[in-house]
Design an enzyme around this catalytic site. Structure first.
Site, mmCIF file in Angstrom:
data_model
loop_
_atom_site.group_PDB
_atom_site.id
_atom_site.type_symbol
_atom_site.label_atom_id
_atom_site.label_comp_id
_atom_site.label_asym_id
_atom_site.label_seq_id
_atom_site.Cartn_x
_atom_site.Cartn_y
_atom_site.Cartn_z
ATOM 1 N N LYS A 157 36.367 -12.825 18.432
ATOM 2 C CA LYS A 157 35.424 -12.974 17.148
ATOM 3 C C LYS A 157 34.242 -13.430 17.132
ATOM 4 O O LYS A 157 33.778 -14.112 17.550
ATOM 5 C CB LYS A 157 36.947 -14.822 16.353
ATOM 6 C CG LYS A 157 38.331 -14.242 16.643
ATOM 7 C CD LYS A 157 38.696 -15.374 15.921
ATOM 8 C CE LYS A 157 38.472 -16.364 16.655
ATOM 9 N NZ LYS A 157 38.967 -16.569 17.933
ATOM 10 N N LYS A 210 44.606 -3.086 21.167
ATOM 11 C CA LYS A 210 43.264 -3.784 20.652
ATOM 12 C C LYS A 210 43.438 -3.278 19.099
ATOM 13 O O LYS A 210 43.050 -3.788 18.036
ATOM 14 C CB LYS A 210 42.377 -3.583 21.142
ATOM 15 C CG LYS A 210 40.973 -3.459 20.429
ATOM 16 C CD LYS A 210 40.532 -4.230 20.259
ATOM 17 C CE LYS A 210 39.365 -5.074 19.658
ATOM 18 N NZ LYS A 210 39.082 -6.530 19.559
ATOM 19 N N GLY A 259 41.380 -14.648 -0.732
ATOM 20 C CA GLY A 259 39.937 -14.213 -0.651
ATOM 21 C C GLY A 259 39.666 -12.930 -1.080
ATOM 22 O O GLY A 259 40.382 -12.375 -2.168
ATOM 23 N N CYS A 266 35.180 -5.212 12.785
ATOM 24 C CA CYS A 266 36.230 -5.008 13.341
ATOM 25 C C CYS A 266 37.109 -3.956 13.021
ATOM 26 O O CYS A 266 38.008 -3.001 13.061
ATOM 27 C CB CYS A 266 36.597 -6.066 15.059
ATOM 28 S SG CYS A 266 35.211 -6.509 15.921
#
Length: 444
Positions: A157, A210, A259, A266
């Site tokens: 991250k 991933k 939000g 990513c």
């Protein structure tokens, strides 16, 4: 171990630095000569908490070095990590030109056994493509050199990349080679002492893992934003709903904050790429397409709320922005909600007055000097004389505010909070109009 890392972006630089920090000898290679020169001087071109002192320390210790020479880089390490960018192509698929270019360089310069480690986020089947590329180059050289290709996707991250690398939940390696497994065990042994985090699987499973991980997290965000929009229509407070569902351990509290949409390098790219991969095998990934569509719509929320506050006329207005990066603790503005908002405001004839603790230089790089964009030194200057405040990023610097003071700074008492930082009742008691996301009582 001697390790080579191709690419000095977020993934490559963090990977190389963290491996050097535990004693490996690491060489990072990049074609950007200016970036390499800066790194040799200890100047890190990206903002990642804790990274710069680690780079300086390991460079000074001789464990971390930088080069633009591909032959030197290939000759250095037995492990050859590919950590270059895979930007989205026009159709949303991952552009593998940089990965293939590195594979060609390795094939051109290798003289002894190498393990080529795909660290970049790449579509299923990329390891096969890398193997084919290297094999073709070796054939053109009329040489036979043994090598293996494995997948070792990153789960980092931005803003917490060092912590994720050093204390990550898992280390995924896709390979069917026992030789590769032994080398990767040695590589990650310093970070694998408390418990065995290494997960060996086949290459295609590792590549898909991933994409599946990022798509799942993006899905949680879009789902919560969908619920927030519904809550707003129904007069419910989505923050109370969030607590209600997050307390269920099957759901949890991570990635269910409503939000103004997700951004960064990513989630947008990976959701699109996975959907494109599905289409290439004649599968319609309806959920993935919906996740992306909801996110695109959600990024328009801030502008729509401003239009609502000013009866559709934003021409000549000065709008203060707190936050430009797509999330806190990074300077990355790729696909950030702030960008869609600013561009819509400019098209509507408004001016932007903005502050971000880290992304100011990046904003200047993207937009240059323009009369309708003023970048200021702190949050106080950003709101001075503005017609409204919009919160785009939930930096901790923005979480505590004197609302009476804020009302005095703004020409019009309007807050559009894209991150639901404040208690609507407290804001309204100060005489401010408060437009949050999914808080049905914020305007009542």
């Amino acid at each position: 171990m001697k390790i080579t890392v191709f690419g000095t972006g977020y993934v490559g630089l963090v990977t190389g630095t963290c491996l050097a920090d535990v004693g490996h000898d690491v060489m990072c290679m990049d074609v950007d000569a200016d970036k390499i020169a800066r790194l040799k001087e200890g100047e890190v071109p990206i903002y990642e908490p804790g990274l710069e002192p680690m780079v300086k320390q390991n460079t000074a210790a001789g464990r971390l070095r930088f080069t633009t020479d591909a032959a030197e880089a290939v000759g250095f390490g037995t492990l050859q990590f590919i950590a270059v960018g895979t930007p989205p192509d026009e159709d949303g698929s991952a552009d593998l030109q940089y990965v293939v270019s590195v594979a060609k360089s390795i094939g051109e310069h290798m003289r002894d056994y190498k393990v080529i480690v795909n660290k970049s986020t790449v579509p299923v089947g990329t390891a096969d493509k890398v193997r084919e590329t290297v094999t073709q180059v070796l054939q053109s050289r009329a040489e036979q050199v043994d090598f293996d290709v494995c997948s070792n996707p990153e789960f980092l991250k931005e803003g917490a990349a060092i912590e994720d690398f050093t204390h990550g939940a898992r280390i995924v390696v896709g390979t069917d080679s026992e030789r590769v497994k032994d080398l990767m065990r040695d590589c990650y042994a310093p970070y694998n002492r408390l418990r065995d985090k290494l997960m060996f699987m086949d290459v295609r499973a590792a590549e898909l893992t991933k994409y599946a991980a990022n798509a799942m997290l993006a899905t949680k965000i879009s789902f919560m934003n969908e619920i927030a929009n519904l809550a707003e229509k129904l007069g419910a407070d989505v923050e109370q709903v969030r607590h209600g569902i997050g307390s269920d351990p099957r759901i949890g509290y991570h990635f269910i904050y409503p939000g103004c949409g997700y951004g960064g390098s990513c989630f947008p790219k990976d959701v699109q790429a996975l959907a494109r991969t599905a289409a290439q095998v004649d599968y319609q990934a309806e959920l993935l397409n919906a996740v992306e569509a909801v996110n695109h719509r959600q990024k328009q929320t801030l502008f729509r709320k401003l239009e609502q506050a000013f009866d559709g006329d934003l021409s000549g207005k000065c709008i203060a922005l707190w936050g430009l990066s797509f999330k806190p603790e990074t300077d990355d503005m790729r696909d950030a909600p702030s960008r869609m908002l600013m561009e819509a405001l400019w098209q509507a004839g408004a001016k932007v007055q903005a502050f971000d603790p880290q992304a100011m230089r990046e904003c200047r790089r993207i937009y240059g000097d323009r009369d309708d964009l003023v970048l200021v030194g702190d949050r106080i200057q950003a709101v001075k004389g503005a017609d409204a405040l919009v919160i785009c990023t939930d930096w901790k610097d923005f979480r505590a505010v004197d609302f009476e003071w804020l009302k005095q700074q703004l020409s019009t008492p309007v807050i559009v909070d894209g991150r639901n930082l404040f208690d609507p009742q407290r804001v309204k008691q100060a005489g401010l109009l408060y437009y949050a996301v999914g808080r049905g009582d914020s305007l009542r």
